[in-house]
Structure formats: C-alpha cells, structure tokens
Design a protein around this motif. Structure first.
Motif, PDB file in Angstrom:
ATOM      1  N   ALA A  39       0.830  -1.208   0.000  1.00  0.00           N
ATOM      2  CA  ALA A  39       0.000   0.000   0.000  1.00  0.00           C
ATOM      3  C   ALA A  39       0.860   1.252   0.000  1.00  0.00           C
ATOM      4  CB  ALA A  39      -0.923   0.006   1.215  1.00  0.00           C
ATOM      5  N   GLN A  40       0.375   2.287  -0.669  1.00  0.00           N
ATOM      6  CA  GLN A  40       0.998   3.596  -0.603  1.00  0.00           C
ATOM      7  C   GLN A  40       0.399   4.377   0.564  1.00  0.00           C
ATOM      8  OE1 GLN A  40       1.473   5.737  -4.288  1.00  0.00           O
ATOM      9  NE2 GLN A  40       1.484   3.855  -5.496  1.00  0.00           N
ATOM     10  N   ILE A  41       1.065   5.450   0.924  1.00  0.00           N
ATOM     11  CA  ILE A  41       0.629   6.268   2.059  1.00  0.00           C
ATOM     12  C   ILE A  41       0.514   7.723   1.596  1.00  0.00           C
ATOM     13  CG2 ILE A  41       1.315   7.208   4.313  1.00  0.00           C
ATOM     14  CD1 ILE A  41       2.743   4.514   4.809  1.00  0.00           C
ATOM     15  N   CYS A  42      -0.569   8.374   2.000  1.00  0.00           N
ATOM     16  CA  CYS A  42      -0.741   9.806   1.769  1.00  0.00           C
ATOM     17  C   CYS A  42      -1.023  10.440   3.120  1.00  0.00           C
ATOM     18  CB  CYS A  42      -1.896  10.059   0.795  1.00  0.00           C
ATOM     19  SG  CYS A  42      -2.256  11.805   0.506  1.00  0.00           S
ATOM     20  N   VAL A  43      -0.144  11.348   3.543  1.00  0.00           N
ATOM     21  CA  VAL A  43      -0.245  11.889   4.896  1.00  0.00           C
ATOM     22  C   VAL A  43       0.232  13.338   4.910  1.00  0.00           C
ATOM     23  CG1 VAL A  43       2.076  11.107   5.542  1.00  0.00           C
ATOM     24  CG2 VAL A  43       0.324  11.378   7.316  1.00  0.00           C
ATOM     25  N   SER A  44      -0.304  14.093   5.826  1.00  0.00           N
ATOM     26  CA  SER A  44       0.138  15.479   5.995  1.00  0.00           C
ATOM     27  C   SER A  44       1.640  15.523   6.275  1.00  0.00           C
ATOM     28  CB  SER A  44      -0.635  16.122   7.147  1.00  0.00           C
ATOM     29  OG  SER A  44      -0.122  17.402   7.433  1.00  0.00           O
ATOM     30  N   ALA A  45       2.327  16.474   5.682  1.00  0.00           N
ATOM     31  CA  ALA A  45       3.785  16.557   5.804  1.00  0.00           C
ATOM     32  C   ALA A  45       4.233  16.643   7.258  1.00  0.00           C
ATOM     33  CB  ALA A  45       4.300  17.764   5.016  1.00  0.00           C
ATOM     34  N   LYS A  46       3.442  17.270   8.101  1.00  0.00           N
ATOM     35  CA  LYS A  46       3.872  17.428   9.489  1.00  0.00           C
ATOM     36  C   LYS A  46       3.844  16.128  10.283  1.00  0.00           C
ATOM     37  CE  LYS A  46      -0.667  19.317  10.831  1.00  0.00           C
ATOM     38  NZ  LYS A  46      -1.334  20.505  11.402  1.00  0.00           N
ATOM     39  N   PHE A  47       3.214  15.077   9.702  1.00  0.00           N
ATOM     40  CA  PHE A  47       3.196  13.779  10.371  1.00  0.00           C
ATOM     41  C   PHE A  47       3.978  12.714   9.589  1.00  0.00           C
ATOM     42  CE2 PHE A  47      -1.123  15.601  11.455  1.00  0.00           C
ATOM     43  CZ  PHE A  47      -0.709  16.128  12.667  1.00  0.00           C
ATOM     44  N   ALA A  48       4.703  13.155   8.565  1.00  0.00           N
ATOM     45  CA  ALA A  48       5.425  12.206   7.719  1.00  0.00           C
ATOM     46  C   ALA A  48       6.506  11.451   8.484  1.00  0.00           C
ATOM     47  CB  ALA A  48       6.038  12.938   6.524  1.00  0.00           C
ATOM     48  N   ASP A  49       7.034  12.050   9.550  1.00  0.00           N
ATOM     49  CA  ASP A  49       8.092  11.367  10.300  1.00  0.00           C
ATOM     50  C   ASP A  49       7.582  10.092  10.976  1.00  0.00           C
ATOM     51  OD1 ASP A  49       6.483  12.913  11.996  1.00  0.00           O
ATOM     52  OD2 ASP A  49       8.084  13.175  13.476  1.00  0.00           O
ATOM     53  N   LEU A  50       6.256   9.979  11.162  1.00  0.00           N
ATOM     54  CA  LEU A  50       5.698   8.772  11.766  1.00  0.00           C
ATOM     55  C   LEU A  50       5.787   7.571  10.821  1.00  0.00           C
ATOM     56  CD1 LEU A  50       2.475  10.258  13.434  1.00  0.00           C
ATOM     57  CD2 LEU A  50       4.634   9.662  14.550  1.00  0.00           C
ATOM     58  N   MET A  51       6.096   7.818   9.554  1.00  0.00           N
ATOM     59  CA  MET A  51       6.172   6.744   8.565  1.00  0.00           C
ATOM     60  C   MET A  51       7.604   6.219   8.396  1.00  0.00           C
ATOM     61  SD  MET A  51       2.998   6.749   7.901  1.00  0.00           S
ATOM     62  CE  MET A  51       2.085   7.866   8.973  1.00  0.00           C
ATOM     63  N   GLN A  52       8.540   6.750   9.134  1.00  0.00           N
ATOM     64  CA  GLN A  52       9.928   6.325   9.000  1.00  0.00           C
ATOM     65  C   GLN A  52      10.083   4.842   9.317  1.00  0.00           C
ATOM     66  OE1 GLN A  52      12.521   8.845  11.314  1.00  0.00           O
ATOM     67  NE2 GLN A  52      12.044  10.681  10.123  1.00  0.00           N
ATOM     68  N   GLY A  53      10.883   4.185   8.499  1.00  0.00           N
ATOM     69  CA  GLY A  53      11.145   2.766   8.704  1.00  0.00           C
ATOM     70  C   GLY A  53      10.197   1.845   7.972  1.00  0.00           C
ATOM     71  N   LEU A  54       9.130   2.399   7.391  1.00  0.00           N
ATOM     72  CA  LEU A  54       8.178   1.575   6.640  1.00  0.00           C
ATOM     73  C   LEU A  54       8.659   1.391   5.203  1.00  0.00           C
ATOM     74  CD1 LEU A  54       4.808   3.182   7.817  1.00  0.00           C
ATOM     75  CD2 LEU A  54       5.644   0.894   8.417  1.00  0.00           C
ATOM     76  N   PRO A  55       8.385   0.237   4.590  1.00  0.00           N
ATOM     77  CA  PRO A  55       8.783   0.029   3.192  1.00  0.00           C
ATOM     78  C   PRO A  55       7.837   0.701   2.192  1.00  0.00           C
ATOM     79  CG  PRO A  55       7.650  -1.917   4.006  1.00  0.00           C
ATOM     80  CD  PRO A  55       7.778  -0.976   5.189  1.00  0.00           C
ATOM     81  N   ASN A  56       6.705   1.181   2.669  1.00  0.00           N
ATOM     82  CA  ASN A  56       5.678   1.730   1.783  1.00  0.00           C
ATOM     83  C   ASN A  56       6.108   3.056   1.176  1.00  0.00           C
ATOM     84  OD1 ASN A  56       4.654   0.421   4.352  1.00  0.00           O
ATOM     85  ND2 ASN A  56       2.872   0.135   3.039  1.00  0.00           N
ATOM     86  N   PRO A  57       5.738   3.304  -0.095  1.00  0.00           N
ATOM     87  CA  PRO A  57       5.933   4.634  -0.682  1.00  0.00           C
ATOM     88  C   PRO A  57       5.080   5.656   0.062  1.00  0.00           C
ATOM     89  CG  PRO A  57       5.430   2.995  -2.375  1.00  0.00           C
ATOM     90  CD  PRO A  57       5.158   2.350  -1.056  1.00  0.00           C
ATOM     91  N   VAL A  58       5.664   6.821   0.369  1.00  0.00           N
ATOM     92  CA  VAL A  58       4.955   7.850   1.140  1.00  0.00           C
ATOM     93  C   VAL A  58       4.855   9.122   0.321  1.00  0.00           C
ATOM     94  CG1 VAL A  58       4.935   9.258   3.232  1.00  0.00           C
ATOM     95  CG2 VAL A  58       5.758   6.872   3.322  1.00  0.00           C
ATOM     96  N   HIS A  59       3.631   9.624   0.199  1.00  0.00           N
ATOM     97  CA  HIS A  59       3.403  10.951  -0.386  1.00  0.00           C
ATOM     98  C   HIS A  59       2.960  11.866   0.743  1.00  0.00           C
ATOM     99  CE1 HIS A  59       1.900  14.253  -2.772  1.00  0.00           C
ATOM    100  NE2 HIS A  59       0.679  14.098  -2.266  1.00  0.00           N
ATOM    101  N   SER A  60       3.740  12.893   1.013  1.00  0.00           N
ATOM    102  CA  SER A  60       3.358  13.860   2.043  1.00  0.00           C
ATOM    103  C   SER A  60       2.959  15.162   1.359  1.00  0.00           C
ATOM    104  CB  SER A  60       4.512  14.103   3.015  1.00  0.00           C
ATOM    105  OG  SER A  60       5.659  14.573   2.344  1.00  0.00           O
ATOM    106  N   TYR A  61       1.877  15.740   1.831  1.00  0.00           N
ATOM    107  CA  TYR A  61       1.376  16.972   1.225  1.00  0.00           C
ATOM    108  C   TYR A  61       1.415  18.093   2.253  1.00  0.00           C
ATOM    109  CZ  TYR A  61      -2.872  16.024   3.852  1.00  0.00           C
ATOM    110  OH  TYR A  61      -3.762  15.793   4.870  1.00  0.00           O
ATOM    111  N   SER A  62       1.545  19.305   1.759  1.00  0.00           N
ATOM    112  CA  SER A  62       1.605  20.462   2.655  1.00  0.00           C
ATOM    113  C   SER A  62       0.505  21.476   2.365  1.00  0.00           C
ATOM    114  CB  SER A  62       2.971  21.152   2.551  1.00  0.00           C
ATOM    115  OG  SER A  62       3.267  21.491   1.212  1.00  0.00           O
ATOM    116  N   GLY A  63      -0.199  21.321   1.252  1.00  0.00           N
ATOM    117  CA  GLY A  63      -1.276  22.246   0.912  1.00  0.00           C
ATOM    118  C   GLY A  63      -2.600  21.796   1.489  1.00  0.00           C
ATOM    119  N   ALA A  64      -3.674  22.241   0.876  1.00  0.00           N
ATOM    120  CA  ALA A  64      -5.024  21.865   1.328  1.00  0.00           C
ATOM    121  C   ALA A  64      -5.303  20.403   0.985  1.00  0.00           C
ATOM    122  CB  ALA A  64      -6.064  22.767   0.672  1.00  0.00           C
TER     123      ALA A  64
END
Length: 253
Positions: A39-64
């Motif tokens: 699974a991919q991950i889409c998460v607010s940029a300010k919480f992207a550090d919680l995804m560290q260590g996961l093998p999943n691709p992470v998309h972090s967004y900072s806008g609306a």
C-alpha cells in the motif's frame, strides 16, 4: 452487450493508498501499513516522520487536503481514509462518476473499531477490502450491500475472480439482483466454466436452484435466470425472458 468491469485483482496489483490528516490517524496508518507493504501512504507533511522505517511509498502533502482528492481517485483502486465519514463524503462528492469507474473508498473510524466501505463496495471491491482491513485491525467491517449482508449471489460480479464476463443490459442486472436478494426463485444454469464460483462459507441460499442446461428449467417457475454458457443466446431467448436473464461467459479452455 457486455457490462463487465475488469477486476483489478486479476488485471494487475490492486493500487491501495492509506490516507490520514491527523496525528492519530497517521499513527493508525503507520500500524496498518506495516501489514500492507504494497500500500501507498498519503499523509500530511507534518506527520510524515511517523512513517519512518516503513517500506511503503509515502506521499506527504503540505497544501489543502481537498486538493489531493483528484489525484487519489486517478492513481488508486482502493482509498482507505482515516478521516471522518462525513468529511470524506463531502470531499469525494465532486469526483464521483459511476460504480464502473470510481475507486473503492473506505473509512476507518478514529478508534479503529469499524471499517466502512463508502463507495464502490460491491463492484469496485471495497467490501472485500473492508473485510480484509478489519481483520488486520481486529475491527468490524460495516457492510450494507444487500447481497453481502444476505450472503447470497452477487449478480453483477459472479465469477469475476474466475475471469467470467457478464453479458446483458444493465436493467437486467438490476432486476435479477432484486429477485436474488428478495429470495424469489432463481435458476442458475451452468453449461460451462468452473463450478467453484460459490466462495462464501455459508450454504447456497434455498431460493437458488442449480441446473445443467436451460432445457431443464421451467421458466414459468423462476423470477430470474443466471445462465453460465459459451453458447450463443438467440435474440428470441432474450425477448422471451425479457429482463429476467443474465448471461456469464467463462473463459474458454
């Protein structure tokens, strides 16, 4: 005449994305992502550090967040929101097209107790994914599709995992589905294809009657006919059964 929708699970790997906008939601996404490495991950940029260590691709967004929805609909087959149900409904409303095109949309509540398929639960596969995710989270799937709740035949996707293609006008799907879920007499005529199409753990419902050929069926007794065949269906047969007939085409050996 075909109304089939290709099964993403057959055609390709299902593209799943886990979405969160809050710190608590992001923590739940991280826990689920560890069990769904595809699974991919889409998460607010300010919480992207919680995804560290996961093998999943992470998309972090900072806008609306609302600006992310169009892309999520375009890029994914299943979207799992760790966001309130009401907010999700309002966010996705402008992007809805049809059950044959929309991705599956699911919502997990903030406590991780319930998994709710919101969109394309049946044809799009969100119901099946709700059950899978609920099992991983030890949560309860909240299914509202009549055939799933009633543990009966899903007319529009019967045999899809076996490669069957549905052939009939859409109105026939609606009429036959109603007969199935209303427990009216339904004939299933199987002249071709695998017999392993009933995959529910419960017995076949009592209103479903099995036949090996259409010639065996007293058509006056049945409200609907599901015909699994390689044979050509004469126009006269479509006319005779009107909106009571759904035809399935299994792949030829």
């Amino acid at each position: 005449m075909s109304e089939a929708r290709p099964d993403p699970a057959i055609a390709q790997t299902v593209r799943v994305v886990l979405v969160a906008i809050t710190k608590h939601g992001a923590a739940q996404v991280a826990a689920l992502a560890a069990q769904l490495p595809q699974a991919q991950i889409c998460v607010s940029a300010k919480f992207a550090d919680l995804m560290q260590g996961l093998p999943n691709p992470v998309h972090s967004y900072s806008g609306a967040f609302k600006d992310e929805i169009a892309g999520l609909f375009q890029r994914h087959d299943q979207i799992v929101f760790f966001v309130s149900l009401g907010a999700v409904v309002r966010l996705i409303a402008p992007f809805l097209k049809s059950k044959d095109e929309d991705p599956g949309v699911l919502v997990v509540d903030d406590a991780g107790q319930f998994v709710i398929p919101v969109l394309s639960g049946h044809v799009g596969g969100a119901n099946a994914w709700a059950e899978k995710i609920a099992l991983l989270l030890q949560a309860t799937p909240v299914l509202t599709t009549a055939s799933d709740v009633g543990k009966t035949i899903p007319v529009d996707i019967l045999g899809r995992e076996l490669g069957w293609v549905v052939e009939c006008p859409k109105i026939n799907i609606t009429r036959v589905s109603a007969a199935v879920v209303n427990e009216e007499p339904v004939a299933v005529v199987q002249e071709a294809g695998s017999r392993q199409w009933w995959t529910r753990p419960t017995p076949l419902p009592a209103n479903i009657h099995l036949f090996d050929s259409l010639a065996e069926v007293d058509l006056a007794r049945f409200k609907a006919v599901l015909w699994i065949t390689h044979a050509e269906v004469p126009e006269a047969q479509w006319q005779a059964l009107h909106e009571r007939l759904v035809v399935y085409r299994p792949p030829r050996a």
